[in-house]
Design an enzyme around this catalytic site. Structure first.
Site, PDB file in Angstrom:
ATOM      1  N   SER A 138      -3.817  -0.051   8.982  1.00 37.19           N
ATOM      2  CA  SER A 138      -4.523   1.198   7.984  1.00 37.19           C
ATOM      3  C   SER A 138      -4.220   0.136   7.193  1.00 37.19           C
ATOM      4  O   SER A 138      -5.502   0.377   5.922  1.00 37.19           O
ATOM      5  CB  SER A 138      -3.616   2.552   7.796  1.00 37.19           C
ATOM      6  OG  SER A 138      -2.111   1.980   7.532  1.00 37.19           O
ATOM      7  N   ASP A 139      -3.530  -0.646   6.584  1.00 35.45           N
ATOM      8  CA  ASP A 139      -3.466  -0.721   4.968  1.00 35.45           C
ATOM      9  C   ASP A 139      -4.474  -2.010   4.686  1.00 35.45           C
ATOM     10  O   ASP A 139      -4.960  -2.559   3.892  1.00 35.45           O
ATOM     11  CB  ASP A 139      -2.028  -1.014   4.079  1.00 35.45           C
ATOM     12  CG  ASP A 139      -1.459  -1.617   4.976  1.00 35.45           C
ATOM     13  OD1 ASP A 139      -1.523  -2.004   6.197  1.00 35.45           O
ATOM     14  OD2 ASP A 139       0.212  -2.770   3.980  1.00 35.45           O
ATOM     15  N   CYS A 140      -4.317  -3.076   6.007  1.00 38.18           N
ATOM     16  CA  CYS A 140      -5.057  -3.981   6.298  1.00 38.18           C
ATOM     17  C   CYS A 140      -6.686  -3.858   5.552  1.00 38.18           C
ATOM     18  O   CYS A 140      -6.992  -4.466   5.604  1.00 38.18           O
ATOM     19  CB  CYS A 140      -4.705  -4.598   7.380  1.00 38.18           C
ATOM     20  SG  CYS A 140      -3.084  -5.189   7.274  1.00 38.18           S
TER      21      CYS A 140
END
Length: 765
Positions: free
Chosen positions: A486-488
């Site tokens: 998700s954060d990547c």
């Protein structure tokens, strides 16, 4: 770059991949070090030796290497711009431009020809032992690790031995039985001994082990590896029955509901445990059985050792209910062994192991499951192509610096670092980007981002193999690795939109709206909106699949919060800021209402996670400065500022209260471990940058310029003459208790913080 040292970071994307290396593109981002016996001239070889000796001399004070071999290799690379002379007028803007120009001039030299930024991603001290043990028991040690590799691994282990003779969970940690017993065994396999090479190192380590209760006190993961090596008995390990995988998925404890890193480690562990693999007893194994224990090996009460754990290692103590479960399973295990049910479970496990291998091109999600999967396919068929493919991907995890050869915590952080680097440079504004020729850096980075986006879901039945959708996401490292995060995905989308907002003549053609929309789709899919977790935050690789009480059965002792995936402030912020950026570029997108609702709910999650003092706990970086930046960045993207929001004001006051006398911020890794802010009592360039970025995101420059200016001045004062910044203490963390290196942070975040400050000054003027 040209080969100028005995070790050279290669560029695999410039050549053919070879028979046993599968790739979705052309190996973009792959990081492989090769030994070059003819590399470098006498002066360069002498310099390498001097760097190695300098690290060893100060290893107990500065435990973190500075990635000097990479920097040496890149010295002759042409920078995007020449080092500037000091400004003559002495104005604030000129001084900032000078710092940023020096910084981007140096950092551009580290960029690989495919556009990513390579770097050290080591730190944990329990990774390399698993690889060395696996190579030893499968008989490929000398093939995979020839003499130069072994020598650098020995250097690394000797350099990171603590003064008391032990090794920690990570390079800066206090000694643990987990770290000490495994690294002692590793040294012995690599050729060291109590009376031969590195005898003082081995002798001190053995004394530490015996003084702390001997190797029966090692953690469960350590017990597993010692059992694989044949120097510990399976009866002394709490059971890992593969039959767990045959439970109905509706059971909350079904492994398919676990956090992916947890389940992908315990999947191959349960396969090896289910087979009770024992290697052929060698002289080395016999010797280790004597050296690791305080009593004769044959007299050890193995069942009584199952729950033993040294006090130095015990971060998460087993609750009583867990010990009861282990006791019951240990009684049942003899009946399961060799049963029809065991055979069925093992077949299930090897099928899922193969699925993971194939869908990651044999890179696998991380270094722990990588080497256990390799052991599993060897147990299944030692002559298989799968085993050969595993061997070919081991170099992807190895990194060489002046402290020796280490095993990275992933196959690199290529996409993650490149996404941040793009955003850092984007903060400069058009005029300074043009002046520094940094558009050339952004253009290359754009190519890597184009190549590394995941273009398709995994093969086959996603539900059967417990996989989330992947299409449109970005991974942490490379497309060949492929696990979506998700954060990547969020940070890559932020970077992709920033590049799309620039002139395509300068940075290349923007990714299509369709490809960016695919990323938005997967980011929205990650939001936790239904049972068992409806807090509206974002977890890491998947949605949360089970309930927090399942954490009662965390068997690791060493790590916290590993059984299920949780919603995190950092992941939520990355998702939210990227959705805001996307909507700003595509205000009439068909999913506008869905995106806005997700942002509203995410904002509530961020606010609910704040502590009373206005701080946020960081789970993936050290620690409160890291999470503070992410949280304020998300709230700033949602239109909140110091002037308009009470929580934002509290958060700013918290950060400002931690500023040190020299203008910087410095936070110890103990903040992550103990979950309370712990100052380093000296400033750290990365913590300082995070604090500044958080404050700047919510207009704190309008409140108290002196706080920002003092922080920026500290960063400027720490810049080296060549434009680099020094490597200080470790900045990354995972699972609360283990630290990890992000070598690029020392360059990215000062550039981003100073660039953001410069940009705000330019906007004001």
């Amino acid at each position: 770059g040209a080969a100028i040292t005995m070790w050279r970071l290669t560029e695999p994307w410039k050549g053919a991949p070879g028979k046993y290396v599968h790739t979705l593109g052309n190996q973009e981002g792959r990081q492989v070090w090769e030994y070059d016996p003819d590399g470098g001239n006498p002066r360069q070889r002498a310099r390498v030796k001097a760097l190695q000796e300098a690290f060893t001399k100060t290893r107990l004070e500065q435990k973190h290497s500075s990635d000097e071999l990479l920097r040496m290799q890149c010295e002759n690379v042409k920078p995007c711009c020449h080092l500037p002379k000091a400004p003559a007028d002495g104005s604030k803007e000129a001084s900032l431009e000078h710092t940023l120009t020096k910084g981007v001039s140096f950092y551009s030299k580290l960029q690989a020809s495919d556009g990513h930024f390579p770097g050290d991603y080591g730190g944990p001290m329990f990774l390399m032992p698993g690889m060395v043990i696996t190579c030893y028991v499968t008989g490929c040690l000398d093939e995979v690790l020839p003499a130069p590799h072994k020598a650098e691994m020995i250097r690394y282990l000797c350099n990171h031995q603590n003064e008391d003779g032990g090794w920690g969970l990570h390079i800066e940690g206090e000694s643990t039985m987990f770290g000490t017993a495994l690294n002692y065994v590793t040294l012995r396999i690599l050729g060291c001994s109590l009376e031969g090479e590195c005898k003082e190192v081995c002798q001190k380590a053995q004394i530490w082990i015996l003084d702390h209760g001997d190797a029966t006190m090692i953690t469960s993961w350590g017990k597993f590896w010692l059992a694989v090596l044949g120097v510990y008995e399976w009866e002394g390990m709490n059971p890992l029955p593969p039959e767990m995988w045959l439970l109905p998925y509706a059971v909350p404890l079904h492994p398919g509901r676990f956090w992916c890193h947890c389940r992908m480690v315990y999947l191959p562990m349960s396969y090896v445990y289910g087979k009770k693999f024992k290697p052929k007893t060698s002289d080395l194994i016999r010797q280790l059985r004597e050296e690791l224990y305080s009593k004769p090996y044959a007299k050890i009460h193995w069942d009584g050792a199952r729950n033993l754990c040294a006090a130095t290692d015990l971060y998460y103590k087993h609750p009583f209910i867990q010990d009861c479960v282990w006791w019951a399973l240990a009684r049942i295990e003899p009946f399961l062994m060799h049963s029809f049910l065991r055979a069925k479970a093992l077949a299930y496990c090897i099928d899922h192991i193969t699925y993971e291998d194939v869908n990651t091109r044999y890179v696998d999600i991380g270094p722990v499951n990588k080497v256990i999967n390799m052991l599993c396919v060897w147990l299944d068929n030692p002559n298989s192509d799968a085993f050969e493919m595993h061997k070919q991907r081991l170099p992807d995890y190895l990194w060489v610096a002046e402290d020796g050869m280490k095993m990275n915590g992933y196959n690199g952080s290529q996409l993650w670092d490149t996404s941040f680097a793009v955003q850092a440079l984007a903060s400069f504004g058009h005029d300074l980007l043009k002046k520094t020729n940094a558009y050339s850096v952004l253009s290359k980075a754009h190519e890597y981002m184009y190549a590394s986006q995941v273009r398709e879901d995994c093969s086959g039945d996603l539900r059967k193999y417990h996989r989330h959708i992947s299409k449109g996401a970005w991974p942490f490292s490379t497309r060949d690795h492929g696990w979506p995060i998700s954060d990547c995905s969020g940070e890559a989308l932020n970077a992709a939109v920033a590049l799309a907002n620039m002139d395509s003549e300068l940075v290349g053609e923007a990714l299509s709206e369709e490809r960016l929309s695919d990323c938005v789709n997967i980011i929205l899919s990650y939001q936790n909106n239904q049972s068992p977790n409806s807090d509206h935050g974002w977890a890491t690789y998947e949605n949360t699949r089970s309930w927090p009480w399942v954490e009662l059965f965390n068997p690791s002792e060493t790590f916290g919060d590993i059984v299920i995936d949780y919603s995190y402030v950092e992941c939520s912020s990355s998702a939210m800021t990227s959705l805001c950026a996307f909507l700003k570029r595509f205000p009439d997108h068909p999913r506008k209402e869905t995106i806005e609702r997700a942002l509203e709910q995410g904002e509530e999650f961020i606010m609910e996670q704040a502590r009373m003092d206005g701080s946020w706990y960081g789970s993936w970086g050290v620690c409160f400065t890291y999470a503070g930046w992410f949280a304020l960045r998300a709230l700033g993207a949602r239109g909140h500022s110091f002037h308009s929001n009470t929580l934002v004001r509290r958060a700013c006051h918290f950060l400002v209260s931690q500023q040190l006398k020299d203008g910087g911020w410095g936070e110890s890794y103990l903040s992550s471990q103990n979950k309370e802010y712990t100052s380093l009592d000296k400033s750290h360039i990365v913590n300082t940058s995070w604090a500044l970025l958080g404050l700047l995101a919510v207009d704190y420059l309008d409140v108290d310029k002196s706080v920002i200016e003092r922080g920026v001045q500290y960063l400027q004062s720490m810049q080296l003459p060549n434009g680099d910044w020094p490597q200080q203490s470790i900045s990354g963390v995972f699972n609360r208790n283990c630290m990890i290196t992000y070598a690029n942070y020392r360059n990215i975040f000062p550039l981003w913080a100073i660039g953001s400050y410069y940009g705000q000054l330019q906007a004001d003027s």
